[in-house]
Design a protein around this motif. Structure first.
Motif, PDB file in Angstrom:
ATOM      1  N   VAL A 106      -0.482  -8.472  -3.898  1.00 53.76           N
ATOM      2  CA  VAL A 106      -0.288  -7.328  -3.755  1.00 53.76           C
ATOM      3  C   VAL A 106       0.456  -6.502  -4.716  1.00 53.76           C
ATOM      4  O   VAL A 106       1.371  -6.864  -4.715  1.00 53.76           O
ATOM      5  CB  VAL A 106       0.093  -6.613  -2.087  1.00 53.76           C
ATOM      6  CG1 VAL A 106       0.362  -5.340  -2.374  1.00 53.76           C
ATOM      7  CG2 VAL A 106      -1.140  -7.086  -0.977  1.00 53.76           C
ATOM      8  N   LEU A 107       0.648  -5.590  -5.416  1.00 54.43           N
ATOM      9  CA  LEU A 107       1.241  -4.643  -6.784  1.00 54.43           C
ATOM     10  C   LEU A 107       1.743  -3.920  -5.752  1.00 54.43           C
ATOM     11  O   LEU A 107       1.452  -3.048  -5.313  1.00 54.43           O
ATOM     12  CB  LEU A 107       0.558  -4.097  -7.636  1.00 54.43           C
ATOM     13  CG  LEU A 107      -0.569  -5.279  -8.094  1.00 54.43           C
ATOM     14  CD1 LEU A 107      -0.667  -4.567  -9.569  1.00 54.43           C
ATOM     15  CD2 LEU A 107       0.338  -6.473  -9.120  1.00 54.43           C
ATOM     16  N   THR A 108       2.796  -3.939  -5.915  1.00 56.13           N
ATOM     17  CA  THR A 108       4.600  -2.637  -4.672  1.00 56.13           C
ATOM     18  C   THR A 108       4.836  -1.883  -6.345  1.00 56.13           C
ATOM     19  O   THR A 108       5.406  -2.972  -6.898  1.00 56.13           O
ATOM     20  CB  THR A 108       4.608  -2.600  -4.281  1.00 56.13           C
ATOM     21  OG1 THR A 108       5.846  -4.188  -4.275  1.00 56.13           O
ATOM     22  CG2 THR A 108       4.041  -4.356  -2.609  1.00 56.13           C
ATOM     23  N   PHE A 109       4.944  -0.623  -6.099  1.00 59.16           N
ATOM     24  CA  PHE A 109       6.450  -0.050  -6.461  1.00 59.16           C
ATOM     25  C   PHE A 109       6.623   1.227  -5.971  1.00 59.16           C
ATOM     26  O   PHE A 109       6.787   1.284  -4.856  1.00 59.16           O
ATOM     27  CB  PHE A 109       5.272   1.186  -7.708  1.00 59.16           C
ATOM     28  CG  PHE A 109       4.326   0.168  -8.223  1.00 59.16           C
ATOM     29  CD1 PHE A 109       4.648  -0.656  -9.773  1.00 59.16           C
ATOM     30  CD2 PHE A 109       3.089  -0.194  -8.313  1.00 59.16           C
ATOM     31  CE1 PHE A 109       3.765  -1.479 -10.108  1.00 59.16           C
ATOM     32  CE2 PHE A 109       1.938  -1.256  -8.760  1.00 59.16           C
ATOM     33  CZ  PHE A 109       2.510  -1.743 -10.050  1.00 59.16           C
ATOM     34  N   ASP A 110       7.983   0.956  -5.880  1.00 62.02           N
ATOM     35  CA  ASP A 110       9.407   1.567  -5.726  1.00 62.02           C
ATOM     36  C   ASP A 110       9.895   2.595  -6.379  1.00 62.02           C
ATOM     37  O   ASP A 110      10.284   1.909  -7.956  1.00 62.02           O
ATOM     38  CB  ASP A 110      10.362   0.481  -5.030  1.00 62.02           C
ATOM     39  CG  ASP A 110       9.676  -0.386  -3.838  1.00 62.02           C
ATOM     40  OD1 ASP A 110       8.677  -0.523  -3.641  1.00 62.02           O
ATOM     41  OD2 ASP A 110      10.631  -1.387  -3.693  1.00 62.02           O
ATOM     42  N   ASP A 111      11.189   3.477  -5.975  1.00 63.91           N
ATOM     43  CA  ASP A 111      11.740   4.357  -5.757  1.00 63.91           C
ATOM     44  C   ASP A 111      11.424   5.415  -7.058  1.00 63.91           C
ATOM     45  O   ASP A 111      12.366   6.066  -7.538  1.00 63.91           O
ATOM     46  CB  ASP A 111      12.508   3.322  -7.183  1.00 63.91           C
ATOM     47  CG  ASP A 111      13.694   2.640  -6.129  1.00 63.91           C
ATOM     48  OD1 ASP A 111      13.685   2.258  -5.151  1.00 63.91           O
ATOM     49  OD2 ASP A 111      14.409   2.090  -6.871  1.00 63.91           O
TER      50      ASP A 111
END
Ligand SMILES: [Zn+2]
Length: 326
Positions: A106-111
């Motif tokens: 699962v690819l997750t991207f923050d901020d």
């Protein structure tokens, strides 16, 4: 997840038991952990049955049918999460729910959202017809609502990551301020999107104060830690990010990957990283929430006061106003 404090502009901080129904498709294998920061013990809410629900992978516009890249990484399957009770995911902190099969990520991207970098991440994902979960900062969402709308329009899942990226373990914060950070963050994202995001939350710096874990449980908001941290926020090159992720992934075999669309090097690394994932036989799982987050009206109304006026024009003064005669 991590971000230099100085980058958080403006604003103030005024600010979940998890019995979970993780609606998951298919089997429930077992993960492992890569510790990044010292994992603190987290109260684990009573765990009800894990419900699995299959959603057809091709039912999504991001999926193969709409993909022009025949060799794309794509989306292997779509998993729907029932966030009732605030389930926790990501083996760095939550080891009860393991919904990923071998070789699944699962690819997750923050901020984000952020200028240029978020758009570059979106392009890389689109080029590979794949998807991720974005955990935007509330303030950033008020700065760049149009960018966040592009994330939603591309079909990606969007959650929350607090209003100002405050470390909710900071002892100077009152319990109310911690709640405000969470709620205001979600309301800001809602404001930017014009619609409520998913009840998916990631704690800044992966710092999980027990009382906030309990609070999120009562709010029926799922918590996302990660299985492997890319440490992209301190990488010196895009190659270092790629190497870190692939090395950890090859060791773990699968996992929720923590990255930041906020950072330039991540945006630069992503096209190659996605190719490496494909070449390595990894498959992307798309996570969707069963229902959107229920934001609180008081915060929805309050967010408007914190929203900057939109920039009408970025042209320099002398190109807009000229003295013709005096
Ligand atoms: Zn963050």
């Amino acid at each position: 997840m991590r971000i230099a404090i100085g980058l958080i502009l403006a604003g103030s901080v005024a600010i979940g038991t998890v019995w979970l129904h993780a609606l998951v498709l298919g089997g429930i294998p077992a993960p492992q952990t890569v510790a990044s920061s010292a994992p603190e013990p987290i109260p684990v809410p009573a765990i009800p049955p894990v419900l699995a629900k299959a959603v057809a992978a091709n039912a999504d516009p991001l999926a193969k049918s709409a993909c022009k890249n025949l060799d794309a990484l794509g989306i292997a399957r779509v998993v729907e999460i029932d966030t009732t009770g605030g389930p926790g995911f990501g083996f760095e902190h939550f080891k009860q729910l393991d919904f990923l099969r071998d070789k699944e990520v699962v690819l997750t991207f923050d901020d984000g959202p952020w200028l240029n970098n978020t758009s570059a991440v979106l392009k890389a994902l689109a080029d590979q017809c794949t998807t991720g979960i974005f955990f935007p900062i509330g303030k950033h969402s008020t700065y760049y609502p149009e960018i966040l709308k592009q994330v939603a329009a591309a079909g990606h899942t969007i959650g929350g990551h607090t209003w100002s990226h405050a470390n909710l373990n900071n002892e100077k914060l009152t319990e109310q301020q911690r709640k405000d950070e969470i709620e205001k963050g979600f309301s800001a994202v809602r404001w930017a999107l014009g619609a409520a995001p998913s009840p998916f939350f990631r704690f800044p710096n992966l710092q999980h104060p027990p009382e906030m874990v309990t609070y999120l449980g009562k709010r029926n908001i799922a918590i996302f830690s990660c299985d492997l941290d890319s440490f992209d926020f301190k990488a010196r090159s895009s190659q270092q990010i790629i190497d870190t992720v692939m090395n950890k992934l090859d060791k773990l075999g699968k996992g929720i990957i923590l990255m930041h669309d906020f950072h330039k090097r991540t945006a630069e690394a992503l096209p190659t990283l996605l190719l490496r994932l494909k070449a390595g036989g990894y498959k992307v799982v798309q996570l969707k929430a069963k229902t959107p987050v229920q934001t609180i009206a008081e915060y929805d109304e309050g967010i408007i006061k914190d929203v900057r006026l939109p920039t009408v024009s970025t042209r320099p003064l002398n190109s807009v106003v000229q003295t013709i005669s005096e």
